[in-house]
Scaffold this active site. Sequence first.
Site, mmCIF file in Angstrom:
data_model
loop_
_atom_site.group_PDB
_atom_site.id
_atom_site.type_symbol
_atom_site.label_atom_id
_atom_site.label_comp_id
_atom_site.label_asym_id
_atom_site.label_seq_id
_atom_site.Cartn_x
_atom_site.Cartn_y
_atom_site.Cartn_z
ATOM 1 N N HIS A 133 0.836 -1.189 0.000
ATOM 2 C CA HIS A 133 0.000 0.000 0.000
ATOM 3 C C HIS A 133 0.879 1.250 0.000
ATOM 4 C CE1 HIS A 133 -3.799 -2.123 1.782
ATOM 5 N NE2 HIS A 133 -3.414 -2.616 0.628
ATOM 6 N N GLU A 145 0.982 3.940 1.908
ATOM 7 C CA GLU A 145 1.545 4.389 3.193
ATOM 8 C C GLU A 145 2.797 3.595 3.544
ATOM 9 O OE1 GLU A 145 -1.481 3.387 2.466
ATOM 10 O OE2 GLU A 145 -3.009 4.110 3.859
ATOM 11 N N CYS A 149 -2.433 -0.655 7.578
ATOM 12 C CA CYS A 149 -1.541 0.503 7.409
ATOM 13 C C CYS A 149 -1.622 1.421 8.631
ATOM 14 C CB CYS A 149 -1.923 1.292 6.165
ATOM 15 S SG CYS A 149 -1.483 0.428 4.670
ATOM 16 N N ALA A 201 -15.480 8.336 -30.217
ATOM 17 C CA ALA A 201 -14.793 9.229 -31.162
ATOM 18 C C ALA A 201 -15.776 9.479 -32.295
ATOM 19 C CB ALA A 201 -13.522 8.581 -31.681
ATOM 20 N N ARG A 230 -6.711 4.189 -21.667
ATOM 21 C CA ARG A 230 -6.740 2.718 -21.579
ATOM 22 C C ARG A 230 -5.808 2.246 -20.466
ATOM 23 N NH1 ARG A 230 -6.490 0.548 -27.879
ATOM 24 N NH2 ARG A 230 -8.616 1.155 -28.423
ATOM 25 N N ASP A 260 -14.112 -4.263 -36.885
ATOM 26 C CA ASP A 260 -12.772 -3.623 -36.844
ATOM 27 C C ASP A 260 -11.621 -4.584 -36.543
ATOM 28 O OD1 ASP A 260 -14.385 -1.449 -37.048
ATOM 29 O OD2 ASP A 260 -13.899 -0.589 -35.089
ATOM 30 N N GLU A 276 -15.701 1.075 -24.918
ATOM 31 C CA GLU A 276 -15.267 1.737 -26.168
ATOM 32 C C GLU A 276 -16.231 1.499 -27.324
ATOM 33 O OE1 GLU A 276 -10.551 2.811 -26.149
ATOM 34 O OE2 GLU A 276 -11.531 2.060 -27.927
ATOM 35 N N SER A 322 -26.907 1.051 -25.206
ATOM 36 C CA SER A 322 -27.571 0.290 -24.138
ATOM 37 C C SER A 322 -27.051 0.688 -22.753
ATOM 38 C CB SER A 322 -27.487 -1.212 -24.393
ATOM 39 O OG SER A 322 -26.276 -1.743 -23.968
HETATM 40 N N1 LIG Z 1 -15.523 5.722 -33.236
HETATM 41 C C1 LIG Z 1 -15.570 5.022 -32.109
HETATM 42 O O1 LIG Z 1 -15.304 5.536 -31.010
HETATM 43 C C2 LIG Z 1 -15.913 3.563 -32.184
HETATM 44 C C3 LIG Z 1 -15.568 2.711 -31.128
HETATM 45 C C4 LIG Z 1 -15.947 1.382 -31.207
HETATM 46 C C5 LIG Z 1 -16.670 0.923 -32.299
HETATM 47 N N2 LIG Z 1 -16.962 1.778 -33.307
HETATM 48 C C6 LIG Z 1 -17.738 1.317 -34.468
HETATM 49 O O2 LIG Z 1 -18.974 0.794 -34.006
HETATM 50 C C7 LIG Z 1 -19.445 -0.140 -34.963
HETATM 51 C C8 LIG Z 1 -19.993 -1.352 -34.243
HETATM 52 O O3 LIG Z 1 -21.143 -0.970 -33.520
HETATM 53 P P1 LIG Z 1 -22.360 -1.966 -33.392
HETATM 54 O O4 LIG Z 1 -23.476 -1.230 -32.768
HETATM 55 O O5 LIG Z 1 -22.581 -2.606 -34.709
HETATM 56 O O6 LIG Z 1 -21.787 -3.143 -32.496
HETATM 57 P P2 LIG Z 1 -21.341 -3.195 -30.966
HETATM 58 O O7 LIG Z 1 -22.063 -2.176 -30.195
HETATM 59 O O8 LIG Z 1 -19.865 -3.236 -30.897
HETATM 60 O O9 LIG Z 1 -21.846 -4.645 -30.590
HETATM 61 C C9 LIG Z 1 -23.229 -4.885 -30.504
HETATM 62 C C10 LIG Z 1 -23.463 -6.339 -30.198
HETATM 63 O O10 LIG Z 1 -22.933 -6.657 -28.921
HETATM 64 C C11 LIG Z 1 -23.700 -7.699 -28.349
HETATM 65 N N3 LIG Z 1 -24.139 -7.348 -26.998
HETATM 66 C C12 LIG Z 1 -24.126 -8.194 -25.947
HETATM 67 N N4 LIG Z 1 -24.633 -7.621 -24.875
HETATM 68 C C13 LIG Z 1 -24.991 -6.376 -25.214
HETATM 69 C C14 LIG Z 1 -25.602 -5.319 -24.514
HETATM 70 N N5 LIG Z 1 -25.926 -5.413 -23.220
HETATM 71 N N6 LIG Z 1 -25.851 -4.167 -25.163
HETATM 72 C C15 LIG Z 1 -25.530 -4.031 -26.459
HETATM 73 N N7 LIG Z 1 -24.939 -5.019 -27.202
HETATM 74 C C16 LIG Z 1 -24.686 -6.180 -26.571
HETATM 75 C C17 LIG Z 1 -24.909 -7.894 -29.232
HETATM 76 O O11 LIG Z 1 -24.676 -9.037 -30.033
HETATM 77 P P3 LIG Z 1 -25.080 -10.477 -29.440
HETATM 78 O O12 LIG Z 1 -26.530 -10.390 -29.088
HETATM 79 O O13 LIG Z 1 -24.749 -11.413 -30.526
HETATM 80 O O14 LIG Z 1 -24.256 -10.684 -28.233
HETATM 81 C C18 LIG Z 1 -24.918 -6.652 -30.104
HETATM 82 O O15 LIG Z 1 -25.478 -6.879 -31.376
HETATM 83 C C19 LIG Z 1 -18.277 -0.492 -35.854
HETATM 84 O O16 LIG Z 1 -18.494 0.043 -37.112
HETATM 85 C C20 LIG Z 1 -17.101 0.165 -35.200
HETATM 86 O O17 LIG Z 1 -16.152 0.647 -36.140
HETATM 87 C C21 LIG Z 1 -16.590 3.077 -33.284
#
Ligand SMILES: NC(=O)c1ccc[n+]([C@@H]2O[C@H](COP(=O)([O-])OP(=O)(O)OC[C@H]3O[C@@H](n4cnc5c(N)ncnc54)[C@H](OP(=O)(O)O)[C@@H]3O)[C@@H](O)[C@H]2O)c1
Length: 386
Positions: free
Chosen positions: A72, A74, A106, A176, A206, A222, A318, A326
């Site tokens: 820790h 301290e 501590c 982003a 991160r 991605d 992310e 959600s």
């Molecule tokens: N610019 C940025 O900061 C950034 C960052 C990350 C991603 N992206 C982009 O985001 C896009 C992907 O987004 P997306 O909406 O298609 O996919 P996502 O949000 O990455 O994934 C969605 C999937 O996750 C699963 N999931 C499981 N539990 C969940 C919950 N509680 N809530 C929501 N989803 C849950 C579901 O599939 P199942 O039901 O099969 O489990 C759902 O269809 C890509 O194009 C990527 O390039 C951009």
Amino acid sequence: MIFRILEEQLGQKAKEAKETAKAADQRFMQLALALGRRGLGRTWPNPAVGAVIVKDGVVVGRGWTQPGGRPHAEVEALRRAGDAARGATLYVTLEPCSHFGRSPPCADAVVAAGLARVVSAIEDPNPDVGGKGHARLRAAGIAVDVGLCAAEAARDHAGHFRRITDKRPHVILKLAVSADDKIAASGHKPVVITGEAARTRVHLLRAQCDAILVGIGTVQADDPLLTCRLPGMAARSPVRVVLDRALRISGDSRLVHSARETPLWVMTSDMAEAPAVVKLGAAGAQVIRVAAGAPAGLDRPAVLHALAEKGTTRLLVEGGARVANSFVAAGLVDEIWLLRGPDAIGADGVPALDAMPLDAITQSPAFRVRASETLGKDSLNIYERA
Ligand SMILES: NC(=O)c1ccc[n+]([C@@H]2O[C@H](COP(=O)([O-])OP(=O)(O)OC[C@H]3O[C@@H](n4cnc5c(N)ncnc54)[C@H](OP(=O)(O)O)[C@@H]3O)[C@@H](O)[C@H]2O)c1
């Protein structure tokens, strides 16, 4: 008359001395806070604490919680101070522990070292501590002041506090977005949205988080690595977490391929078939089953609870769009890092929060802007709960 003037002069001197002492307390606590932040993302399940020992205005010991949570802060500071700790003041960003956990209390070490005063930023909500650390110090005749820089300490320890009080991690959502609020191009094609300075900032974030989470949609679109790729900081990569209800993740993905170097936890449901679970385990990933949610995806509170049970205190979400949507909709986001690039993607791009407008964050009374920065051509706004 002369007495009155002397009295006034003495009063003035005492006031000045008090103000100087107050300013010194502030300065040393700020130093302790800065030291504590060195441990963010590395000390879980323990909080990242900072400590400074000061004697006659000179720092004689400094410490911060070491990787894995021990020793820790301290204990580190006391070790460095040695005999100089006797009669000194300890500045610490969280109440010293008073219970036997993985290491001895501590508070006992502080008493044994003969400190005269302890300035503590905030009480530890952990029921094993919860004021008992301060009480033990006072019982030993040490002067204890609690509450200096408490708001800053509460922010730094948000992960620990949230895990103790709500049995979930502190959730930071990073998005982003383009100038027109999109996070990817048409058909989920990845696109560069922000520049180098923003990328560096995200990788530093991160490094300060215990785990980073994405949905299976992002993995499929991605094929990300989700590591910290700043020079010399690979070991600071957080645990990678994927939400994948039906275990659709490919064995050829970069996440699975790198699971032996950087931990990968795939969270799934009863829908996952046994052979897929075995295959992922053989590749070095951990499969964690939680309840499926309604109407889709995994149950978010169950996901967060399972992560907290595994010791996660700071979780970086992310994306992608559906996951961000959600978690925001469920009120499970504590902090948002919104990076905005200068270019538009177009109407057919992927909206940042799926069906929810970004106003749900930027105009929401639930959030306020804590900090704003310009990063090259991009902007960063950090939101926290109002
Ligand atoms: N610019 C940025 O900061 C950034 C960052 C990350 C991603 N992206 C982009 O985001 C896009 C992907 O987004 P997306 O909406 O298609 O996919 P996502 O949000 O990455 O994934 C969605 C999937 O996750 C699963 N999931 C499981 N539990 C969940 C919950 N509680 N809530 C929501 N989803 C849950 C579901 O599939 P199942 O039901 O099969 O489990 C759902 O269809 C890509 O194009 C990527 O390039 C951009």
